[in-house]
Design an enzyme around this catalytic site. Structure first.
Site, mmCIF file in Angstrom:
data_model
loop_
_atom_site.group_PDB
_atom_site.id
_atom_site.type_symbol
_atom_site.label_atom_id
_atom_site.label_comp_id
_atom_site.label_asym_id
_atom_site.label_seq_id
_atom_site.Cartn_x
_atom_site.Cartn_y
_atom_site.Cartn_z
ATOM 1 N N ARG A 1 28.234 58.118 29.434
ATOM 2 C CA ARG A 1 29.316 57.108 29.477
ATOM 3 C C ARG A 1 28.326 55.881 30.250
ATOM 4 O O ARG A 1 28.823 54.798 29.951
ATOM 5 C CB ARG A 1 30.248 57.795 30.052
ATOM 6 N N LYS B 1 32.864 51.255 31.832
ATOM 7 C CA LYS B 1 32.996 51.601 33.541
ATOM 8 C C LYS B 1 32.288 50.191 34.354
ATOM 9 O O LYS B 1 31.568 50.739 34.943
ATOM 10 C CB LYS B 1 32.640 52.770 33.984
ATOM 11 N N GLU C 1 46.757 53.080 31.133
ATOM 12 C CA GLU C 1 46.214 53.843 32.377
ATOM 13 C C GLU C 1 47.113 54.146 33.291
ATOM 14 O O GLU C 1 48.056 53.346 33.697
ATOM 15 C CB GLU C 1 44.694 53.082 32.608
HETATM 16 N N1 PLP Z 1 40.288 55.557 34.022
HETATM 17 C C1 PLP Z 1 39.916 54.776 35.050
HETATM 18 C C2 PLP Z 1 40.244 53.370 34.852
HETATM 19 C C3 PLP Z 1 38.719 55.122 35.900
HETATM 20 O O1 PLP Z 1 38.131 54.517 36.706
HETATM 21 C C4 PLP Z 1 38.603 56.660 35.723
HETATM 22 C C5 PLP Z 1 37.631 57.187 36.652
HETATM 23 O O2 PLP Z 1 36.394 57.659 36.404
HETATM 24 C C6 PLP Z 1 39.001 57.490 34.691
HETATM 25 C C7 PLP Z 1 40.092 57.129 33.893
HETATM 26 C C8 PLP Z 1 38.843 59.134 34.782
HETATM 27 O O3 PLP Z 1 37.420 59.263 34.374
HETATM 28 P P1 PLP Z 1 36.873 60.486 34.552
HETATM 29 O O4 PLP Z 1 37.861 61.562 34.322
HETATM 30 O O5 PLP Z 1 35.728 60.480 33.546
HETATM 31 O O6 PLP Z 1 36.407 60.439 36.157
HETATM 32 C C1 COI Z 2 36.613 58.050 39.748
HETATM 33 O O1 COI Z 2 37.400 58.943 39.376
HETATM 34 O O2 COI Z 2 35.197 58.398 39.717
HETATM 35 C C2 COI Z 2 36.702 56.618 39.972
HETATM 36 O O3 COI Z 2 35.818 55.979 39.296
HETATM 37 C C3 COI Z 2 37.990 56.281 40.320
HETATM 38 C C4 COI Z 2 37.989 55.204 41.468
HETATM 39 C C5 COI Z 2 37.780 55.811 42.528
HETATM 40 C C6 COI Z 2 37.297 53.888 40.790
#
Ligand code: PLP
Ligand code: COI
Length: 343
Positions: free
Chosen positions: A85, A187, A223
């Site tokens: 990612r 991200k 989201e």
């Molecule tokens: N959506 C957003 C905007 C995020 O910042 C995150 C965190 O990383 C997620 C979703 C969840 O992603 P993940 O499950 O890969 O941490």
């Molecule tokens: C995560 O879940 O790792 C995120 O990036 C969420 C937040 C702390 C930015």
């Protein structure tokens, strides 16, 4: 590096905040290649005032965790997915990509060097790992940087939303997080800068965070703050929004597989209309930081829609949580390749 130290931190009362740990990884990209990288004790970056990351937000980051198992060993959860990612995020803002192997090896080196900060098994706390790539070097034009820094630091954390597995309420915001063909799936820091004001307004009204709808029609859930949304239908189906402007959550992808293959549920990615949330008997926010946070209710147009309960976690959400965290902490065997042992 062999470090045998201990730290005086109460893992049980940790929140989600910065703690300076002992070592971080630092690698430079210049003249078309990454250097080998080093572990350093210095938590400050010394960068040019012309760095594109400072002016134009040319940067991206990741969020992942290291888990202490019952046998004392430490493991990562699908780190190759974070690496991939981050490459996608780098592509979107024209930055040098970090090779997958370099990323995973660097994460492991940081975790090993800070192993004494990985919380004790059974406390629910984890080591949060934050990799980032930033554009640096002397420049001023709106163009990709000539140099990049890839760095990784970490800290022990507890729950992101207060209360952990206690339901919290969210409010639908009128602000947009990401445009349909914008940077929502990457991200990148700009998405999060844009979220600060909507979050502050939601918090002021007593909500844990806000729910973003799709920017084009304002009819579909995208989201839940910095986490993805899921709902459980009356037919025991795990449903999560499908959109090109949502961050593709690794937790969400994993929960789809857990629901389908381990719990025998249906699982579907599709449009989730805010007007139709009463199709869900339970709902939650999922992500690395959020893990699974049960959604008590969602306020929309002045009305609070409560799912299972504002105070108690629903049975399906609980089962998903127990299975996912069981795999992450090494108590349950997950699908092949999901866990990666650090030491
Ligand atoms: N959506 C957003 C905007 C995020 O910042 C995150 C965190 O990383 C997620 C979703 C969840 O992603 P993940 O499950 O890969 O941490
Ligand atoms: C995560 O879940 O790792 C995120 O990036 C969420 C937040 C702390 C930015």
């Amino acid at each position: 590096m062999s470090i045998k130290k201990s730290v005086n931190i109460d893992w049980n009362t940790l929140g989600f905040g910065y703690i300076k740990t002992d070592y971080r990884y630092l690698s430079y990209w210049k003249d078309g290649k990454w250097d080998e990288g080093v572990l350093t004790e210095d938590n400050r970056l010394h960068i040019s005032e012309g760095s594109t990351s400072l002016h134009y937000g040319q940067q991206c980051f990741e969020g992942m965790k290291a888990y202490r198992r019952k046998d004392g060993k430490i493991q990562l959860f699908r780190p190759d997915k974070n690496a991939a990612r981050m490459q996608d995020s780098c592509k979107r803002v024209l930055m040098a990509e970090v090779p997958i192997e370099k990323f995973v090896d660097a994460v492991k080196s940081v975790v090993k060097a800070n192993a004494h900060y990985v919380p004790t098994y059974g406390t629910g706390a984890t080591l949060y790992i934050r990799p980032l790539v930033i554009g640096v070097g002397d420049s001023i034009g709106v163009k990709p940087a000539s140099e990049y820094i890839f760095t990784i630091f970490c800290m022990p954390v507890g729950p992101y939303f207060k209360g952990g597995m206690t339901p919290v309420n969210f409010i639908v915001t009128d602000y947009d997080r990401a445009a349909p063909f914008g940077t929502g799936a990457a991200k990148v820091g700009g998405n999060y800068a844009a979220s600060l004001l909507p979050h502050a307004e939601a918090a002021k009204k007593g909500f844990a965070d806000c729910i973003y709808l799709d920017a084009a029609t304002h009819t579909k859930i995208e989201e839940v703050g910095a986490a993805n949304f899921f709902g459980i239908t009356r037919d025991n189906e795990f449903v999560t929004p499908n959109s090109p402007s949502i961050l593709p959550s690794i937790t969400r992808q994993s929960l789809m597989i857990v629901a389908k293959d381990l719990l025998g549920m249906g699982a579907e990615e599709r449009d989730v209309y805010i007007d139709e949330i009463d199709e869900f008997v339970e709902a939650g926010a999922c992500g690395t930081a959020a893990v699974i946070t049960p959604i008590g209710g969602i306020e929309y147009k002045g009305k609070l829609h409560v799912f299972h309960s504002e105070t108690e976690v629903g049975p399906v959400t609980k089962k998903l949580y127990d299975t996912l965290t069981g795999i992450q902490f090494g108590d349950i065997e997950g699908p092949d390749g999901w866990v990666d042992l650090v030491e």
